[in-house]
Design an enzyme around this catalytic site. Structure first.
Site, PDB file in Angstrom:
ATOM      1  N   PHE A 208      -4.490 -12.575  27.662  1.00  0.00           N
ATOM      2  CA  PHE A 208      -4.088 -12.117  28.988  1.00  0.00           C
ATOM      3  C   PHE A 208      -3.146 -10.935  28.876  1.00  0.00           C
ATOM      4  CE2 PHE A 208      -5.339 -15.932  31.356  1.00  0.00           C
ATOM      5  CZ  PHE A 208      -5.301 -16.929  30.396  1.00  0.00           C
ATOM      6  N   ASP A 209      -3.301  -9.993  29.778  1.00  0.00           N
ATOM      7  CA  ASP A 209      -2.255  -8.999  29.999  1.00  0.00           C
ATOM      8  C   ASP A 209      -1.169  -9.722  30.795  1.00  0.00           C
ATOM      9  OD1 ASP A 209      -1.931  -6.282  32.342  1.00  0.00           O
ATOM     10  OD2 ASP A 209      -0.812  -6.609  30.486  1.00  0.00           O
ATOM     11  N   GLY A 210       0.023  -9.155  30.839  1.00  0.00           N
ATOM     12  CA  GLY A 210       1.118  -9.814  31.541  1.00  0.00           C
ATOM     13  C   GLY A 210       1.213  -9.405  32.998  1.00  0.00           C
ATOM     14  N   PHE A 325      -8.176 -10.465  29.804  1.00  0.00           N
ATOM     15  CA  PHE A 325      -7.980 -10.074  31.206  1.00  0.00           C
ATOM     16  C   PHE A 325      -6.912  -9.002  31.330  1.00  0.00           C
ATOM     17  CE2 PHE A 325     -10.415 -13.501  32.953  1.00  0.00           C
ATOM     18  CZ  PHE A 325     -10.230 -14.582  32.116  1.00  0.00           C
TER      19      PHE A 325
END
Lengths: 368, 261
Positions: A208-210, A325
């Site tokens: 995941f991106d943050g 993502f």
């Protein structure tokens, strides 16, 4: 022969409640043979399961058919599909992700045979049912465990996503993804990389991106408006204030719930689920707030990679996640270029003020 | 005693080729209330269904003015409502409904009336009438307040396995045959329209079995000339959220064998 209005069907829905997802007869059969590896398990009830809805074009490669649809129209597209009904599609970008979900399910069933806390993959497609037989044949050919599907014949999938308590929706159509996000459903547009790097068949890896994915886009807004220095200042000043949640926080949460089930059975080191945070934040400064936010939510992430603005592609190529993502197309493209299956989460400020990539790719017009 | 009066306002259909649909006056009109002024009855629960049938006819005739495969709608009235018969006729005209004939009979004779008029689909709000008609091999639909909120623009037919619907009424070979030929007729009608903007839409829902029973159902329907537009395989998931989205006008169950059972 009986015909009835929809009302009668709803009334007699009572018997489904009685049966639940495991009909009494099947329980008896299962009781006789304690381990029947060839017996198909029943899909879990939607409210207990972690429902992953995928569209046909991300599960399978339908590029050729999509071209026919775009260039020659619907009738020719349907004709082609029906003519090739017995020919299974090749795997699409979501395929390895779905296989990994099934691998996790197998292991969960072994450890918790009575539990319905499993992944349930549902095919939700705009396709007409004319394409249904080819899709079912393909599912069988690849031995995928997908028993539920909705072929909406052109109608919006949103209602069906809700009916299945969908935890994550993956589609090739950005319009549908946007609609789903608007309804509070975690969703992302999946792209097909030119080449797909090999991924694990036994361990599900999700990256995941943050900001604007797990977290809200509040900090990204500061960055876009006031630049990097202000961003660092702001993040340092608010280090201990948790960020607001983003559209995929819920999905990370359910993954964490399943991970704990493995930990409870002593499988912490070789957990079949592994999560990654791959963020442009830097470990030295802005990263702290991200980690503290996760901690305040009671969520764990297995590996946090702070790239301090460096491109994500090479890092992801090392991690080999089944899915990644990000809210910025720049990063999605960068990841795809290096063989990672990357999905765009069209959420937050980045959609209004995009960062131009090396290739200014246009998202293709789709109907499905 | 059974009698029929033709509606002179409406062009009569070719009964040999049309799909004859009968609707009871109680289903079509709210005979307890009156519309303002002209003494016509207000619309009943069957209205949207009838309007959808009419729209199919309109579109069929648009494509082929000489089309004979049309819906032929007749209004059935029994004894107890005989004194209102002229009001039913005038209400039909008032609403501009495409009803070709008015069939009057006593309550005992209404089955005879159905058979005499070669009714292929019987629409009523009376459960007893459904049971009786079904037993005599006439495909019948029980309408209710849910029918009132269905679309009047597109006729939505739901095909569903019969395992769950009213187990008290076992399908007789005659009724199974009748329902199958009715489905085939609908299938033929559907073929006259394209993928988009069809006034007729077929949906398949399999409730319990997995993809293989859905596959079997798709093939079974195809073999009787029905290609469905939408398909939903629930595999045990709760049905009402899905059904409330689908809003079919009625269901047809064709005895799809549930392979997993």
């Amino acid at each position: 022969m009986s015909l009835s209005s929809s009302q009668t069907l709803t009334i007699s829905g009572q018997d489904l409640v009685k049966n639940g997802s495991r009909a009494p007869r099947e329980d008896a059969r299962a009781g006789l043979k304690p381990s029947t590896p060839t017996k198909k398990p029943q899909p879990p009830k939607p409210e207990n399961a972690i429902t992953i809805a995928v569209s046909s074009r991300v599960l399978f490669n339908m590029e050729k058919e999509q071209q026919i649809f775009e260039q020659q129209g619907m009738e020719e597209y349907i004709k082609y599909q029906v003519a090739h009904e017995a020919e299974p599609f090749r795997p699409g970008p979501a395929f390895s992700f779905v296989k990994a979900l099934e691998a996790v399910n197998t292991q969960l069933r072994e450890l918790y045979p009575e539990s319905e806390e499993l992944f349930d993959v549902v095919l939700i497609t705009n396709n007409h049912a004319y394409v249904g037989l080819r899709l079912i044949n393909t599912i069988n050919h690849h031995q995928l465990f997908i028993e539920r599907f909705c072929m909406t014949g052109g109608n919006s999938p949103i209602g069906y996503l809700k009916a299945y308590h969908t935890n994550l929706y993956l589609s090739a159509d950005p319009v549908k993804v946007h609609e789903a996000l608007g309804e509070g459903i975690a969703a992302a547009t999946m792209f097909t990389p030119e080449k797909m790097t090999e991924v694990s068949e036994t361990q599900l890896r999700v990256a995941f991106d943050g900001d604007a994915v797990l977290f809200s886009d509040e900090s990204e807004q500061i960055f876009k408006a006031h630049g990097l220095d202000k961003f660092f200042e702001h993040e340092k000043a608010h280090e201990n204030k948790p960020l607001d949640h983003g559209p995929l926080k819920g999905f990370l949460e359910v993954l964490g719930k399943l991970q704990k089930k493995f930990y409870a059975k002593g499988q912490r080191m070789d957990c079949p689920i592994r999560t990654y945070l791959v963020t442009a934040r830097s470990a030295a400064s802005s990263g702290a707030r991200a980690l503290k936010t996760l901690r305040s939510w009671g969520l764990e992430i297995d590996e946090a990679l702070f790239l301090a603005g460096a491109p994500k592609g090479p890092m992801l190529e090392k991690i080999r996640p089944h899915i990644f993502f990000d809210d910025q197309m720049f990063h999605v493209e960068g990841a795809a270029e290096m063989g990672t299956v990357a999905c765009h989460v069209p959420y937050g400020i980045a959609q209004r003020i995009p960062r131009k990539g090396v290739k200014d790719k246009e998202t293709s017009q789709t109907v499905k | 005693m059974v009698s029929t009066v033709q509606n002179s306002d409406v062009r009569q259909k070719d009964v040999d080729h049309a799909v004859v649909v009968a609707v009871t006056s109680r289903a079509l009109f709210e005979s307890d209330t009156e519309e303002d002024g002209d003494g016509a009855y207000a619309a009943g629960v069957a209205f949207p269904l009838l309007q959808a049938l009419q729209r199919v006819n309109e579109q069929l005739l648009q494509r082929n003015p000489a089309e004979s495969l049309l819906f032929d709608v007749v209004l059935m009235t029994t004894d107890s409502q005989q004194q209102q018969s002229s009001r039913f006729m005038s209400s039909t005209r008032h609403h501009g409904l495409e009803v070709t004939r008015f069939c009057f009979s006593s309550e005992e004779d209404f089955i005879e009336s159905l058979l005499k008029n070669n009714i292929q689909l019987f629409l009523t709000t009376d459960e007893n009438e459904v049971l009786q008609a079904t037993q005599k091999g006439v495909p019948s639909v029980l309408l209710d307040e849910h029918s009132a909120v269905c679309s009047s623009e597109q006729l939505r037919v739901l095909f569903c396995e019969n395992a769950i619907i009213r187990p008290s009424s076992d399908p007789t070979p005659a009724s199974r045959q009748a329902a199958q030929s009715f489905s085939s007729q609908l299938g033929k009608m559907r073929q006259k329209f394209g993928m988009f903007d069809s006034p007729l839409c077929f949906t398949l829902v399999t409730l319990r079995g997995g993809k293989d029973s859905c596959c079997g159902a798709l093939k079974a329907l195809r073999s009787i000339g029905v290609s469905v537009d939408e398909a939903y395989c629930l595999a045990g998931a709760p049905r009402s959220p899905i059904l409330s989205l689908l809003r079919p006008h009625f269901l047809l169950s064709d005895g799809f064998s549930n392979l997993d059972d």
